[in-house]
Design an enzyme around this catalytic site. Structure first.
Site, PDB file in Angstrom:
ATOM      1  N   ASP A   1      10.767  -7.221   3.434  1.00 39.38           N
ATOM      2  CA  ASP A   1       9.753  -6.846   4.396  1.00 39.38           C
ATOM      3  C   ASP A   1      10.060  -7.675   5.648  1.00 39.38           C
ATOM      4  O   ASP A   1      10.799  -8.663   5.581  1.00 39.38           O
ATOM      5  CB  ASP A   1       8.369  -7.164   3.838  1.00 39.38           C
ATOM      6  CG  ASP A   1       7.261  -6.866   4.827  1.00 39.38           C
ATOM      7  OD1 ASP A   1       7.273  -5.778   5.431  1.00 39.38           O
ATOM      8  OD2 ASP A   1       6.397  -7.743   5.026  1.00 39.38           O
TER       9      ASP A   1
ATOM     10  N   ASP B   1       5.476  -9.883   1.365  1.00 38.52           N
ATOM     11  CA  ASP B   1       4.321 -10.791   1.366  1.00 38.52           C
ATOM     12  C   ASP B   1       2.987 -10.051   1.262  1.00 38.52           C
ATOM     13  O   ASP B   1       1.946 -10.603   1.625  1.00 38.52           O
ATOM     14  CB  ASP B   1       4.332 -11.671   2.622  1.00 38.52           C
ATOM     15  CG  ASP B   1       4.000 -10.900   3.888  1.00 38.52           C
ATOM     16  OD1 ASP B   1       4.478  -9.745   4.019  1.00 38.52           O
ATOM     17  OD2 ASP B   1       3.275 -11.431   4.748  1.00 38.52           O
TER      18      ASP B   1
ATOM     19  N   ASP C   1       7.726  -8.804   8.913  1.00 39.67           N
ATOM     20  CA  ASP C   1       6.771  -9.838   9.313  1.00 39.67           C
ATOM     21  C   ASP C   1       6.204 -10.551   8.090  1.00 39.67           C
ATOM     22  O   ASP C   1       5.698  -9.923   7.174  1.00 39.67           O
ATOM     23  CB  ASP C   1       5.611  -9.216  10.097  1.00 39.67           C
ATOM     24  CG  ASP C   1       6.078  -8.506  11.356  1.00 39.67           C
ATOM     25  OD1 ASP C   1       5.872  -9.046  12.449  1.00 39.67           O
ATOM     26  OD2 ASP C   1       6.649  -7.399  11.239  1.00 39.67           O
TER      27      ASP C   1
END
Length: 225
Positions: A14, A173, A16
């Site tokens: 991923d 995240d 950000d």
């Protein structure tokens, strides 16, 4: 649950909160948006924890708007305009990521990005970051019909990297990342060092492994080689 690939072909991230720490840029633009509406500064940690929820969620958080507010679209566009002015100015790779990517290069492991961040913002960010080695595949929501947690973007990464999902690891995240990775049949790693809301616990996401420090990814991923 998928096991670690017997022959690791690719690692997908991923963007950000997993590969790149962009939170400070969003703190700046959220505070600016609030100031434009005569509101005081918001707790920066609250902003950071919500970055993975996307720009619309940040607008709702910062201005207290409901999902069906008629103002939401205009305020969302304003936030994006503000973000465009600062994109890449204070973003950094997470600690240990640069060394990890160089190790991938040495071992012939491909890497890529699967993000829900639109390409109009992903490409300028990556251009500013000048990451080496460069990703072999970058899939944004513009490229797919169904964004994460649907696995379509991860399947596209695999096609572009010419590897099977079972030979890939996906790191994210947010619970949607882990769900997408699991649905794609990948080994998944929860990035607990990323943007995690106070009420959330990455251990509950069902990932194969949870990593609380980005520098530990090196050991987790390369110990099998």
């Amino acid at each position: 649950m998928s096991s670690f690939p017997k022959s690791l072909a690719a690692v997908l991230f991923d963007l950000d909160g997993t590969l790149i720490d962009t939170a400070e840029e969003f703190v700046v633009v959220v505070q600016e948006l609030r100031a434009e509406h005569g509101l005081g500064a918001m707790d920066a940690n609250l902003i950071r924890a919500n970055v993975s929820n996307g720009a619309r969620a940040l607008v709702r958080l910062s201005l207290g708007l409901a999902e069906d507010s008629p103002e939401l679209d205009a305020k969302w566009q304003r936030l994006l305009d503000l973000y465009s002015q600062v994109i890449g100015t204070s973003a950094t790779l997470y600690p240990g990521v640069e060394e990890l990517l160089l190790a991938f290069e040495r071992h012939g492991i491909a890497w890529g990005i699967s993000t829900n961040k639109p390409r109009a913002y992903t490409e300028p960010l990556l251009a500013k970051m000048q990451i080496h080695p460069t990703p072999g595949s970058v899939v944004c929501p513009d490229d797919v019909t169904d964004r994460k947690p649907h696995p379509e973007s991860l399947y596209r990464n695999c096609r572009e990297l010419d590897c099977a999902p079972s030979a890939c690891v996906y790191i994210g995240d947010h619970q949607r990342d882990i769900e997408a990775g699991r649905r794609a049949g990948m080994y998944t790693i929860a990035a607990a060092y990323g943007y995690i809301e106070a009420h959330d616990d990455p251990v509950d996401w069902g990932a194969n492994t949870t990593v609380s420090d980005s520098r530990d990814l090196y050991t987790v991923l390369l110990a099998h080689l």
